[in-house]
Write an enzyme that holds these catalytic residues in place. Structure first.
Site, PDB file in Angstrom:
ATOM      1  CE  LYS A   1      -4.108  -2.116   2.107  1.00 49.60           C
ATOM      2  NZ  LYS A   1      -3.578  -3.382   2.679  1.00 49.60           N
TER       3      LYS A   1
HETATM    4  O1  S5P Z   1      -9.589  -2.660   2.011  1.00 46.44           O
HETATM    5  C1  S5P Z   1      -8.789  -3.541   2.291  1.00 46.44           C
HETATM    6  C2  S5P Z   1      -7.649  -3.770   1.512  1.00 46.44           C
HETATM    7  C3  S5P Z   1      -6.792  -4.823   1.839  1.00 46.44           C
HETATM    8  S1  S5P Z   1      -5.501  -5.167   0.751  1.00 46.44           S
HETATM    9  N1  S5P Z   1      -9.004  -4.388   3.350  1.00 46.44           N
HETATM   10  C4  S5P Z   1      -8.150  -5.397   3.689  1.00 46.44           C
HETATM   11  O2  S5P Z   1      -8.444  -6.122   4.645  1.00 46.44           O
HETATM   12  N2  S5P Z   1      -6.997  -5.623   2.952  1.00 46.44           N
HETATM   13  C5  S5P Z   1      -6.033  -6.701   3.318  1.00 46.44           C
HETATM   14  O3  S5P Z   1      -6.689  -7.955   3.199  1.00 46.44           O
HETATM   15  C6  S5P Z   1      -5.493  -6.650   4.750  1.00 46.44           C
HETATM   16  O4  S5P Z   1      -4.284  -5.899   4.797  1.00 46.44           O
HETATM   17  C7  S5P Z   1      -5.284  -8.117   5.094  1.00 46.44           C
HETATM   18  O5  S5P Z   1      -3.994  -8.538   4.669  1.00 46.44           O
HETATM   19  C8  S5P Z   1      -6.326  -8.855   4.269  1.00 46.44           C
HETATM   20  C9  S5P Z   1      -7.572  -9.251   5.039  1.00 46.44           C
HETATM   21  O6  S5P Z   1      -7.290 -10.188   6.019  1.00 46.44           O
HETATM   22  P1  S5P Z   1      -8.431 -10.926   6.896  1.00 46.44           P
HETATM   23  O7  S5P Z   1      -7.673 -11.696   7.910  1.00 46.44           O
HETATM   24  O8  S5P Z   1      -9.291  -9.845   7.492  1.00 46.44           O
HETATM   25  O9  S5P Z   1      -9.195 -11.797   5.934  1.00 46.44           O
END
Ligand code: S5P
Length: 263
Positions: free
Chosen positions: A93
């Protein structure tokens, strides 16, 4: 609309070579699952890559959370990516001016440019951030970026004007051949079928975490929100068997895609 088109047809329309490659990889391997390997040791990431590799199109890293980063880890991850046929995305990011972003991408401990096929980028600084990354990418054909247009977190500050500007950058900017896709939360976000929609916030048990993350089911994310690729982190990582969980998420995301395009 783009959401009704198959990945093979969209590959033909993509302007970035890496987007073509990823669309084709998904169609051939029959998976639109990206795993967010959000763990803090190299051993754990390599285990995830080995066990979940056969089920994913993309493995997403946050390299700055790793406690024991080293160059042989990168080599091992790259060989697993080759063995299991997936691409690597560093979810850095980036959000600075072009020159600083170029330095952060190519230098320091991580040398992201050397191993990540794709990186995530905020559009906030404007077009120059893409130019910065592109200027130090050794081979533009095998590299690309995903631009963040929306975020999954509660209360984020992105508004319609910011979104429109971001999509304009991705479709009409100088470097459309370097932009593989968009990280967003809705099908309405963009229309051009040659870009890939990557959507995080995916969990079979919907809801939220206690730090603002919001989740939807694989089916909802693909059919209602227009996701081409669903990003799953804790939904898989916290399961008793990550291999079984990866297989389950893969099946549910892929079936939803097949339903959506009429396969
Ligand atoms: O808007 C966003 C963009 C990203 S790239 N929301 C997110 O959660 N992410 C990423 O997606 C975040 O940095 C993490 O690595 C992943 C979600 O992880 P989870 O454990 O919540 O499924």
């Amino acid at each position: 609309s783009r959401t009704k088109m198959r990945f093979e047809a969209r590959a033909d329309l993509a302007k970035a070579k890496i987007a073509k490659d990823l669309f084709k990889l998904m169609a051939t391997k029959k998976t639109n699952l990206c795993i967010a390997a959000d763990v803090t040791s190299t051993d754990e990431i390599l285990k995830i890559a080995e066990v979940c590799g056969p089920h994913i199109c993309l493995l997403k890293t946050h390299v700055d959370i790793i406690e024991n980063f080293n160059i042989s880890f990168v080599q091992a991850l790259k060989s697993l990516a080759e063995k299991h046929n997936f691409l690597i995305m560093e979810d850095r990011k980036f959000a600075d001016i072009g020159n600083t972003t170029a330095l952060q991408y190519a230098n320091g401990i991580y040398k992201i440019a050397e191993w990540a096929n794709l990186v995530t980028v905020h559009s906030l600084p404007g077009q120059s951030i893409i130019q910065g990354i592109k200027s130090v990418a050794a081979n533009v054909e095998s590299r690309g970026v995903f631009l963040l247009t929306e975020m999954s977190s509660q209360g984020n500050l992105i508004n319609d004007k910011y979104k429109e500007g971001t999509i304009k950058m991705a479709t009409e900017g100088l470097d459309t051949d370097f932009i593989a896709g968009i990280v967003c939360q809705s099908a309405e976000c963009f229309a051009f079928p040659g870009l890939i929609q990557l959507t995080p916030g995916v969990k079979i048990d919907e809801g939220s975490d206690n730090l603002g993350q919001r989740y939807n089911t694989p089916e909802f994310v693909v059919k209602e929100k227009g996701a081409d690729i669903g990003v799953v982190g804790r939904g898989i990582l916290n399961a008793s068997s990550i291999e079984k969980a990866a297989s389950l998420y893969r099946d549910r995301l892929w079936s939803a895609y097949c339903d959506r395009v009429g396969l």
